[in-house]
Motif scaffolding. Structure first.
Motif, PDB file in Angstrom:
ATOM      1  N   PRO A  23      53.755  24.425  28.595  1.00 28.58           N
ATOM      2  CA  PRO A  23      54.285  24.596  29.940  1.00 28.58           C
ATOM      3  C   PRO A  23      54.435  23.264  30.662  1.00 28.58           C
ATOM      4  CG  PRO A  23      51.962  25.186  29.879  1.00 28.58           C
ATOM      5  CD  PRO A  23      52.377  24.926  28.463  1.00 28.58           C
ATOM      6  N   LYS A  24      55.406  23.240  31.567  1.00 25.96           N
ATOM      7  CA  LYS A  24      55.614  22.046  32.370  1.00 25.96           C
ATOM      8  C   LYS A  24      54.485  21.882  33.391  1.00 25.96           C
ATOM      9  CE  LYS A  24      60.656  22.374  32.013  1.00 25.96           C
ATOM     10  NZ  LYS A  24      61.934  22.533  32.764  1.00 25.96           N
ATOM     11  N   GLN A  25      53.885  22.987  33.797  1.00 25.12           N
ATOM     12  CA  GLN A  25      52.826  22.972  34.794  1.00 25.12           C
ATOM     13  C   GLN A  25      51.490  23.305  34.118  1.00 25.12           C
ATOM     14  OE1 GLN A  25      54.395  25.952  37.369  1.00 25.12           O
ATOM     15  NE2 GLN A  25      55.853  24.572  38.359  1.00 25.12           N
ATOM     16  N   PRO A  26      50.369  22.942  34.762  1.00 28.80           N
ATOM     17  CA  PRO A  26      49.062  23.246  34.166  1.00 28.80           C
ATOM     18  C   PRO A  26      48.901  24.741  33.895  1.00 28.80           C
ATOM     19  CG  PRO A  26      48.833  21.748  36.013  1.00 28.80           C
ATOM     20  CD  PRO A  26      50.253  22.203  36.027  1.00 28.80           C
ATOM     21  N   SER A  27      48.220  25.057  32.817  1.00 26.47           N
ATOM     22  CA  SER A  27      48.010  26.451  32.457  1.00 26.47           C
ATOM     23  C   SER A  27      47.126  27.146  33.490  1.00 26.47           C
ATOM     24  CB  SER A  27      47.356  26.546  31.076  1.00 26.47           C
ATOM     25  OG  SER A  27      46.963  27.864  30.803  1.00 26.47           O
ATOM     26  N   CYS A  28      47.456  28.403  33.780  1.00 28.06           N
ATOM     27  CA  CYS A  28      46.628  29.186  34.703  1.00 28.06           C
ATOM     28  C   CYS A  28      45.237  29.413  34.121  1.00 28.06           C
ATOM     29  CB  CYS A  28      47.294  30.508  35.013  1.00 28.06           C
ATOM     30  SG  CYS A  28      47.400  31.642  33.617  1.00 28.06           S
ATOM     31  N   LEU A  29      45.088  29.235  32.796  1.00 29.56           N
ATOM     32  CA  LEU A  29      43.778  29.407  32.168  1.00 29.56           C
ATOM     33  C   LEU A  29      42.783  28.345  32.631  1.00 29.56           C
ATOM     34  CD1 LEU A  29      44.917  30.167  28.500  1.00 29.56           C
ATOM     35  CD2 LEU A  29      44.190  31.817  30.236  1.00 29.56           C
ATOM     36  N   SER A  30      43.286  27.209  33.102  1.00 29.84           N
ATOM     37  CA  SER A  30      42.406  26.113  33.528  1.00 29.84           C
ATOM     38  C   SER A  30      41.588  26.469  34.754  1.00 29.84           C
ATOM     39  CB  SER A  30      43.241  24.857  33.809  1.00 29.84           C
ATOM     40  OG  SER A  30      43.939  24.453  32.646  1.00 29.84           O
ATOM     41  N   SER A  31      42.057  27.447  35.520  1.00 33.51           N
ATOM     42  CA  SER A  31      41.300  27.896  36.691  1.00 33.51           C
ATOM     43  C   SER A  31      40.753  29.305  36.505  1.00 33.51           C
ATOM     44  CB  SER A  31      42.200  27.856  37.935  1.00 33.51           C
ATOM     45  OG  SER A  31      43.352  28.672  37.745  1.00 33.51           O
ATOM     46  N   SER A  32      40.759  29.779  35.265  1.00 29.02           N
ATOM     47  CA  SER A  32      40.316  31.150  34.992  1.00 29.02           C
ATOM     48  C   SER A  32      38.816  31.305  35.199  1.00 29.02           C
ATOM     49  CB  SER A  32      40.671  31.534  33.556  1.00 29.02           C
ATOM     50  OG  SER A  32      40.043  32.747  33.186  1.00 29.02           O
ATOM     51  N   PRO A  33      38.375  32.349  35.893  1.00 28.46           N
ATOM     52  CA  PRO A  33      36.945  32.607  36.073  1.00 28.46           C
ATOM     53  C   PRO A  33      36.302  33.347  34.914  1.00 28.46           C
ATOM     54  CG  PRO A  33      38.190  34.247  37.277  1.00 28.46           C
ATOM     55  CD  PRO A  33      39.202  33.332  36.631  1.00 28.46           C
ATOM     56  N   VAL A  34      37.062  33.665  33.871  1.00 30.13           N
ATOM     57  CA  VAL A  34      36.580  34.503  32.765  1.00 30.13           C
ATOM     58  C   VAL A  34      35.390  33.844  32.066  1.00 30.13           C
ATOM     59  CG1 VAL A  34      37.166  35.468  30.511  1.00 30.13           C
ATOM     60  CG2 VAL A  34      38.788  35.637  32.408  1.00 30.13           C
ATOM     61  N   LYS A  35      34.320  34.626  31.873  1.00 29.15           N
ATOM     62  CA  LYS A  35      33.126  34.151  31.186  1.00 29.15           C
ATOM     63  C   LYS A  35      33.033  34.681  29.753  1.00 29.15           C
ATOM     64  CE  LYS A  35      30.402  33.866  35.458  1.00 29.15           C
ATOM     65  NZ  LYS A  35      29.186  34.372  36.164  1.00 29.15           N
ATOM     66  N   VAL A  36      33.583  35.868  29.524  1.00 30.75           N
ATOM     67  CA  VAL A  36      33.510  36.486  28.195  1.00 30.75           C
ATOM     68  C   VAL A  36      34.926  36.851  27.752  1.00 30.75           C
ATOM     69  CG1 VAL A  36      32.598  38.383  26.803  1.00 30.75           C
ATOM     70  CG2 VAL A  36      31.212  37.413  28.655  1.00 30.75           C
ATOM     71  N   LEU A  37      35.320  36.346  26.591  1.00 33.52           N
ATOM     72  CA  LEU A  37      36.622  36.661  26.011  1.00 33.52           C
ATOM     73  C   LEU A  37      36.407  37.388  24.697  1.00 33.52           C
ATOM     74  CD1 LEU A  37      39.727  36.404  25.906  1.00 33.52           C
ATOM     75  CD2 LEU A  37      39.408  34.162  24.822  1.00 33.52           C
ATOM     76  N   LYS A  38      36.945  38.601  24.595  1.00 34.14           N
ATOM     77  CA  LYS A  38      36.824  39.406  23.383  1.00 34.14           C
ATOM     78  C   LYS A  38      38.215  39.607  22.804  1.00 34.14           C
ATOM     79  CE  LYS A  38      32.855  41.903  25.311  1.00 34.14           C
ATOM     80  NZ  LYS A  38      32.274  43.220  25.627  1.00 34.14           N
ATOM     81  N   ILE A  39      38.351  39.308  21.529  1.00 35.93           N
ATOM     82  CA  ILE A  39      39.645  39.383  20.860  1.00 35.93           C
ATOM     83  C   ILE A  39      39.509  40.264  19.623  1.00 35.93           C
ATOM     84  CG2 ILE A  39      41.424  38.072  19.646  1.00 35.93           C
ATOM     85  CD1 ILE A  39      40.696  35.679  21.427  1.00 35.93           C
ATOM     86  N   PHE A  40      40.420  41.204  19.479  1.00 37.73           N
ATOM     87  CA  PHE A  40      40.431  42.096  18.317  1.00 37.73           C
ATOM     88  C   PHE A  40      41.597  41.709  17.414  1.00 37.73           C
ATOM     89  CE2 PHE A  40      38.054  44.349  21.472  1.00 37.73           C
ATOM     90  CZ  PHE A  40      37.091  45.049  20.761  1.00 37.73           C
ATOM     91  N   LEU A  41      41.271  41.315  16.187  1.00 39.14           N
ATOM     92  CA  LEU A  41      42.273  40.966  15.193  1.00 39.14           C
ATOM     93  C   LEU A  41      42.285  42.027  14.092  1.00 39.14           C
ATOM     94  CD1 LEU A  41      41.577  37.137  14.756  1.00 39.14           C
ATOM     95  CD2 LEU A  41      43.162  38.249  16.336  1.00 39.14           C
ATOM     96  N   PHE A  42      43.449  42.274  13.531  1.00 45.59           N
ATOM     97  CA  PHE A  42      43.599  43.303  12.508  1.00 45.59           C
ATOM     98  C   PHE A  42      44.282  42.703  11.288  1.00 45.59           C
ATOM     99  CE2 PHE A  42      43.259  45.312  16.567  1.00 45.59           C
ATOM    100  CZ  PHE A  42      42.487  46.441  16.345  1.00 45.59           C
TER     101      PHE A  42
END
Length: 516
Positions: free
Chosen positions: A383-402
């Motif tokens: 992205p041309k602008q900073p990622s919104c993830l840089s200010s994300s308050p998320v503490k736990v990320l759960k990802i399901f892969l198949f």
């Protein structure tokens, strides 16, 4: 003492034996009446009756007419044996054979007259008797699934003063929206409402207005048209499941007490076609205003105070093409997003920016449709602008892969790496990998540990599969746990989480929700 010859059950108190018989299928419970005069007497006091004409399918080679007659005669005998005794539950499924509808009405009136509190009906080509809508004892009423079961409300007033649960599935409601409103208005203490496939897309409007309602399931999986108008006035609702084509309008959406919502809104085929055809016109590299193919904005604003939110892949598409602007979810702390290869992530940056208190983010699959407006939560373009993830308050990320993912280009690994590089408050990454191939799990874990730059250095990383749990902090060493459960105790992956034998595995209470 000879325990084999002793009749322990017959020595139990009569009310207890009758209570035990109430948990058996009625056909089996009735067979005990031939044991002795005492057992015939006991069966007469069974308070739960369940009649299912499919039980007679094993009586072939009788003809369908003979099986239907045997079934009706059995119901007649049981009800006659019980006389006017009290009854708690009455379940009747006549969806396999033609039955005498006049006799069906007689059975229903019989149990209504005996003060039944729970009725479950699944019938063919039948119009319900109006007496059912003025019962003073009904607490739970389930109608359907059925074929041409008709709910005709021809009484001036509907009054079900004790009804707390109403379940309607594939039932034709006469007078359309007006008859439905009349029905709900006569349920002053209703707490749970389930509406499945009742064809409201042909109604002028559908309105759910119940002040006492706490749980609502509203689902139509086969709608090919947009409902004209849908309203919700349920200020005390705490749990919502809503799966349908988006309505033409949402005049009123009142979910003031909502805690948890599962949203499966979707575009119709025509709307999806419009979205696909005009994709290049809707999005550009600049800030050109997005056009919409429908409008679900009022509904999504109405659920913006929710705390736990599940969005299907189709709902993400609705968020992209039918919502402007994306509302702010000030109370949301847990968000689950379902993905597939046909869904764009265009709306995700705006959604995540508008969840200021989000603590847990769950992504079911990482595959999505790449395009030039994919958004700055994705690694597919810088992205041309900073990622919104840089200010994300998320503490736990759960990802399901198949392991059924056809894309073997490393895109999922790159996306996980992008999350780790951009999310500064992340305390735990948990990757659930649906595979029994252990080398693939080990390889994924090793790759995650080799990521040179992580925004949150103390983030704990777990990779969990059917057999393995691999845990580490970065930088740190890898610890391995093997599941020792025998094959018959293994859990199906999609129906429940892996066995809780891991160092940092989430509790079953946390995970059960996402798999129900």
């Amino acid at each position: 003492m000879d325990f084999v010859s002793r009749d322990i059950i017959s020595s139990l108190p009569n009310p207890l034996v009758s209570h035990i018989l109430s948990f058996l299928p009625t056909k089996e419970a009735a067979s005990t009446s031939v044991l002795s005069k005492k057992w015939r007497y006991l069966f007469a006091y069974v308070t739960n009756l369940e009649f299912d004409d499919s039980d007679y399918q094993h009586d072939k080679p009788k003809s369908d007419d003979e099986l239907s007659t045997s079934f009706m005669e059995f119901v007649d005998r049981v009800l006659a044996l019980q006389g006017n005794g009290s009854i708690n539950r009455f379940s009747l499924d006549c969806s396999n054979y033609d039955v005498d509808l006049a006799r069906v009405t007689g059975w229903i009136l019989n149990v209504l007259g005996r003060g039944v509190s729970d009725i479950d009906l699944s019938l063919l080509e039948y119009s319900l008797p109006s007496e059912i809508f003025v019962s003073k004892t009904l607490v739970k009423l389930k109608l359907g699934p059925a074929n041409d079961l008709t709910l005709t409300i021809d009484r001036k007033d509907v009054f079900l003063p004790k009804l707390k649960t109403l379940y309607i599935d594939s039932v034709e409601v006469q007078e359309r929206g007006f008859g439905f409103v009349k029905l709900l208005s006569g349920c002053p203490v209703l707490e749970e409402l389930v509406l499945m496939n009742i064809g409201w897309e042909n109604w002028q409007f559908c309105s759910v207005s119940v002040k006492t309602l706490k749980r609502l399931t509203f689902s139509c999986e086969d709608a090919y048209e947009n409902p004209k108008s849908v309203s919700f006035d349920t200020p005390n609702l705490v749990y919502l499941e809503y799966s349908d084509a988006i309505a033409g309008k949402y005049p009123k959406v009142n979910f003031n007490s909502l805690v948890e919502a599962h949203i499966g809104l979707r575009l119709t085929e025509d709307q999806s076609g419009d979205a696909d055809f005009s994709e290049e016109d809707y999005f550009s590299e600049g800030d050109e205003e997005k056009q919409m193919v429908g409008n679900a904005t009022d509904f999504l604003k109405g659920i913006s105070n929710v705390q736990i939110l599940y969005l299907s892949a189709k709902a993400i598409e609705v968020l992209t093409f039918c919502c402007e602007p994306i509302p702010v979810f000030n109370n949301l702390f847990q968000l689950t997003i379902e993905n597939n290869s046909e869904i764009r992530w265009d709306s995700l940056p705006g959604l995540l920016k508008n969840c200021p208190k989000l603590e847990t983010l769950v992504l079911k699959r990482l595959v999505h449709k790449y395009n030039k407006a994919c958004g700055n939560v994705c690694c597919c373009k810088r992205p041309k602008q900073p990622s919104c993830l840089s200010s994300s308050p998320v503490k736990v990320l759960k990802i399901f892969l198949f392991d059924d993912n056809d894309e073997e280009d490393g895109s999922e690994m790159r996306q996980i790496k992008y999350f780790l590089e951009k999310m500064p408050r992340l305390e735990e990454l948990i990757v659930y990998y649906n595979t029994s191939y252990d080398p693939a799990v080990l390889e994924l874990s090793k790759k995650l540990q080799k990521i040179p730059k992580i925004a949150s250095p103390k983030c704990k990383i777990q990779v969990i599969s059917e057999n393995l749990s691999l845990s580490s902090t970065v930088p740190s060493f890898l610890t391995t746990n093997w599941s020792a459960l025998p094959p018959e105790e293994e859990y199906p992956w999609v129906e429940s989480p892996p066995p809780p034998v891991f160092d940092f595995a989430p509790s079953p209470d946390e995970e059960d929700y996402w798999f129900h």
